[in-house]
Scaffold this motif. Sequence first.
Motif, PDB file in Angstrom:
ATOM      1  N   LYS A 105       0.966  -1.191   0.252  1.00 50.82           N
ATOM      2  CA  LYS A 105       0.146  -0.004  -0.132  1.00 50.82           C
ATOM      3  C   LYS A 105       1.247   1.349   0.267  1.00 50.82           C
ATOM      4  O   LYS A 105       0.960   1.226   0.736  1.00 50.82           O
ATOM      5  N   GLU A 107       0.755   4.663   0.527  1.00 52.03           N
ATOM      6  CA  GLU A 107      -0.383   5.960   1.082  1.00 52.03           C
ATOM      7  C   GLU A 107      -0.639   7.060   0.539  1.00 52.03           C
ATOM      8  O   GLU A 107      -1.088   7.548   0.107  1.00 52.03           O
ATOM      9  N   GLU A 110      -2.501   6.528  -2.412  1.00 52.24           N
ATOM     10  CA  GLU A 110      -3.931   7.169  -1.972  1.00 52.24           C
ATOM     11  C   GLU A 110      -4.357   8.138  -1.664  1.00 52.24           C
ATOM     12  O   GLU A 110      -5.511   8.103  -2.050  1.00 52.24           O
ATOM     13  N   THR A 111      -3.471   8.763  -0.808  1.00 55.07           N
ATOM     14  CA  THR A 111      -3.923  10.214  -0.864  1.00 55.07           C
ATOM     15  C   THR A 111      -3.837  10.938  -1.731  1.00 55.07           C
ATOM     16  O   THR A 111      -5.205  12.266  -2.179  1.00 55.07           O
TER      17      THR A 111
END
Length: 122
Positions: A105, A107, A110-111
């Motif tokens: 993942k 991050e 994703e943000t």
Amino acid sequence: MLKEFKDFVLRGNVLDLAVGVIIGAAFTALVKSLVDNLINPLIGMFVQSTALAHLSVTIGKTKFTYGAFLNDVINFVITAFVIFMLIKIINKIFPKKEEVVQEEKNEELETLQEIRDLLKKQ
């Protein structure tokens, strides 16, 4: 240098390969004996010859020993078949495990995707 060589030789892959070569040589000798002492006499009964390896054809001054070639072909076919069967059995006993690929993942990614989605909604 000697320490590096020792580490190299004692690595699992090298030892496994050495054992494989030794067993392969012994197995080849076994198959050769099988062909020379059992299969060739059986074939010899049909071709009126005591040894398959002695079958030959002479053309001019050249002698073609096709019997020796047939010996080698029989040795190869038996060896290849046995190895094929061993690999098949090993694959049944130890099936390959399907690798579960888990994506890490990220991050930051994703943000950024969330920001993109929020901007699209506006």
